[in-house]
Design a protein around this motif. Structure first.
Motif, PDB file in Angstrom:
ATOM      1  N   TYR A   6      -6.140  13.127  -1.250  1.00 17.42           N
ATOM      2  CA  TYR A   6      -5.372  11.918  -0.960  1.00 17.42           C
ATOM      3  C   TYR A   6      -5.776  10.794  -1.907  1.00 17.42           C
ATOM      4  O   TYR A   6      -6.890  10.758  -2.410  1.00 17.42           O
ATOM      5  N   LEU A   7      -4.855   9.869  -2.096  1.00 14.66           N
ATOM      6  CA  LEU A   7      -5.165   8.648  -2.822  1.00 14.66           C
ATOM      7  C   LEU A   7      -4.576   7.484  -2.033  1.00 14.66           C
ATOM      8  O   LEU A   7      -3.349   7.324  -1.987  1.00 14.66           O
ATOM      9  N   GLN A   8      -5.435   6.716  -1.404  1.00 11.02           N
ATOM     10  CA  GLN A   8      -5.000   5.523  -0.693  1.00 11.02           C
ATOM     11  C   GLN A   8      -5.000   4.375  -1.686  1.00 11.02           C
ATOM     12  O   GLN A   8      -6.045   4.055  -2.274  1.00 11.02           O
TER      13      GLN A   8
ATOM     14  N   SER B 250       0.828  -1.202   0.000  1.00 10.41           N
ATOM     15  CA  SER B 250       0.000   0.000   0.000  1.00 10.41           C
ATOM     16  C   SER B 250       0.863   1.253   0.000  1.00 10.41           C
ATOM     17  O   SER B 250       1.988   1.251   0.512  1.00 10.41           O
ATOM     18  N   LEU B 251       0.310   2.311  -0.573  1.00 14.74           N
ATOM     19  CA  LEU B 251       0.905   3.638  -0.530  1.00 14.74           C
ATOM     20  C   LEU B 251      -0.214   4.653  -0.417  1.00 14.74           C
ATOM     21  O   LEU B 251      -1.342   4.408  -0.865  1.00 14.74           O
TER      22      LEU B 251
ATOM     23  N   VAL C 211       5.463   6.071  -8.472  1.00 18.59           N
ATOM     24  CA  VAL C 211       5.026   4.869  -7.767  1.00 18.59           C
ATOM     25  C   VAL C 211       5.566   3.667  -8.523  1.00 18.59           C
ATOM     26  O   VAL C 211       5.314   3.526  -9.722  1.00 18.59           O
ATOM     27  N   THR C 212       6.313   2.831  -7.830  1.00 19.31           N
ATOM     28  CA  THR C 212       6.892   1.642  -8.451  1.00 19.31           C
ATOM     29  C   THR C 212       6.482   0.417  -7.644  1.00 19.31           C
ATOM     30  O   THR C 212       6.708   0.363  -6.434  1.00 19.31           O
ATOM     31  N   VAL C 213       5.865  -0.542  -8.331  1.00 25.35           N
ATOM     32  CA  VAL C 213       5.398  -1.753  -7.678  1.00 25.35           C
ATOM     33  C   VAL C 213       6.140  -2.939  -8.290  1.00 25.35           C
ATOM     34  O   VAL C 213       6.051  -3.186  -9.492  1.00 25.35           O
ATOM     35  N   SER C 214       6.854  -3.659  -7.467  1.00 23.66           N
ATOM     36  CA  SER C 214       7.630  -4.803  -7.947  1.00 23.66           C
ATOM     37  C   SER C 214       6.890  -6.111  -7.656  1.00 23.66           C
ATOM     38  O   SER C 214       6.165  -6.227  -6.674  1.00 23.66           O
TER      39      SER C 214
END
Length: 118
Positions: free
Chosen positions: A76-78, A17-18, A114-117
């Motif tokens: 905001y963006l959850q 999460s970010l 935003v980087t998601v691995s």
């Protein structure tokens, strides 16, 4: 003129999460998050008006939540259950007369990565 400053991007593993924030220097009726991945067109992610009405692109529904604090002029963006395909530069936008993804947004932030691995 409204200035927008994003924060909260980063690198996470899939499933993580970010929370992104966008602080505006003034009040705007419509605010939104867009994103752009390398080699792809910019796309709308989520949108919210001052009344709290929201809209999301299908691929993030149920995973992302957009909110705003009108008193703080902050949006905001959850982002939960992140996927590698969510990897992109995320931009805050504001000032559209028509509050939908096709509207013309007059103000843009500098973007947050935003980087998601996997």
């Amino acid at each position: 003129q409204v200035q927008l400053v994003e924060s909260g991007g980063g690198s996470v593993q899939a499933g993580g999460s970010l929370r992104l924030s966008c602080e505006a220097s003034g009040d705007t009726f419509c605010m939104a998050w867009f994103r752009q991945a390398p080699g792809k067109e910019r796309e709308g992610v989520a949108i919210i008006n001052r009344r709290g009405n929201t809209s999301y692109r299908d691929s993030v529904k149920g995973r992302f939540t957009i909110t705003r604090d009108n008193a703080k002029s902050t949006m905001y963006l959850q982002m939960n259950s992140l996927k590698p395909e969510d990897t992109a530069m995320y931009y805050c936008a504001a000032g559209a007369k028509y509050c939908d993804f096709g509207g013309t947004f007059n103000y843009w932030g500098q973007g947050t990565q935003v980087t998601v691995s996997s």
